[in-house]
Design an enzyme around this catalytic site. Structure first.
Site, mmCIF file in Angstrom:
data_model
loop_
_atom_site.group_PDB
_atom_site.id
_atom_site.type_symbol
_atom_site.label_atom_id
_atom_site.label_comp_id
_atom_site.label_asym_id
_atom_site.label_seq_id
_atom_site.Cartn_x
_atom_site.Cartn_y
_atom_site.Cartn_z
ATOM 1 N N ASP A 46 3.405 -4.279 1.810
ATOM 2 C CA ASP A 46 3.640 -4.109 0.345
ATOM 3 C C ASP A 46 4.913 -3.636 -0.042
ATOM 4 O OD1 ASP A 46 2.561 -2.925 -2.422
ATOM 5 O OD2 ASP A 46 2.798 -0.885 -1.364
ATOM 6 N N ASP A 93 6.367 -0.958 -3.368
ATOM 7 C CA ASP A 93 6.422 0.225 -3.834
ATOM 8 C C ASP A 93 5.621 1.315 -2.853
ATOM 9 O OD1 ASP A 93 7.879 0.436 -6.416
ATOM 10 O OD2 ASP A 93 6.164 -0.960 -6.745
#
Length: 257
Positions: free
Chosen positions: A39, A41
């Protein structure tokens, strides 16, 4: 320019992890390892404080919640890791158009902050070298809009690191649906049986697990009990966590046999 103190904002939700590898933490069933999915953020960079600051300032400006600033708890429950369509409807029920316009403005503010203040998560460089030195395929898989994702990867010096960047908006369904992670595997021509995921949000962990992969949860900002409910293989506090390196060392040993 306002500087956001990441060690304070949302910081109280962080907790330490234990050392050692138990059977649940083992990644050895993935041998031979082909790929790692990340991922962006909260996973590559500690960006949630910047998102929180942008949401808090802009919602207060329009008199949201009677002008009372949103809390960290509200941010975690309503915003963190979620897709913008869902956030828009949570903030402006029944008015998706207004919500999405607000979020476009908020994302522009986030990018201004991120261009000056985005920092990699502790130990990221060490993990990058580990992945590269083993010749593993890698993709970034995010619910963030593409301009945010590209800015973050550029700021972190990772634009050339990833073989693919998968955007939730560009999939049939965003996280917590498995689509983005399945699309990541497809882009890399990698098998779910030989790939693991790094994630920091409940929706992201759920997406990786639903796609059939073990997920290493990162308790950057989200409460550990919430993350554990999404069933990660194990949790680490960042990429310097001894628990991670014990698991990767065990994986390396199994690979060499």
């Amino acid at each position: 320019m306002t500087f956001i103190h990441t060690n304070q904002t949302l910081g109280k939700h962080m907790a330490s992890s234990e050392n050692g590898v138990d059977s649940k933490s083992s990644l050895t069933r993935l041998v031979p390892l082909e790929a790692v999915l990340f991922d962006i953020d909260g996973t590559l960079c500690d960006s949630d404080p910047l998102h929180y600051y942008a949401f808090r300032e802009m919602l207060q400006e329009i008199g949201f919640n009677g002008g009372t600033p949103i809390t960290e708890e509200f941010f975690i429950a309503t915003v963190a890791g979620k897709h913008n369509n869902d956030i828009a409807l949570a903030l402006f029920p029944g008015d998706l158009e207004r919500g999405l316009k607000f979020l476009d403005d908020k994302e522009a503010m986030f990018r201004r902050l991120a261009s000056e203040q985005l920092k990699p998560l502790n130990g990221l460089e060490k993990v990058r070298k580990w992945v590269e030195s083993r010749g593993l395929k890698r993709a970034a898989v995010t619910n963030a809009p593409r301009p945010n994702a590209e800015l973050a990867l550029s700021k972190l010096g990772l634009s050339d690191f990833f073989d693919a960047v998968i955007i939730g908006d560009e999939c049939e369904h965003a996280k917590p649906h498995p689509d983005p992670y399945l699309k990541g595997l497809e882009a890399l021509k990698a098998s779910k049986d030989h790939t693991f995921v790094f994630e920091d949000s409940v929706s992201g962990i759920k997406a990786g697990v639903a796609a059939g992969m073990p997920v290493i949860g990162i308790s950057t900002r989200n409460p550990e009990d919430l993350l554990m409910g999404a069933k990660p293989a194990f949790l680490i506090k960042d990429y310097d966590d001894p628990k991670l390196w014990a698991a990767l060392e065990e994986l390396d040993k199994s690979s060499s046999h």
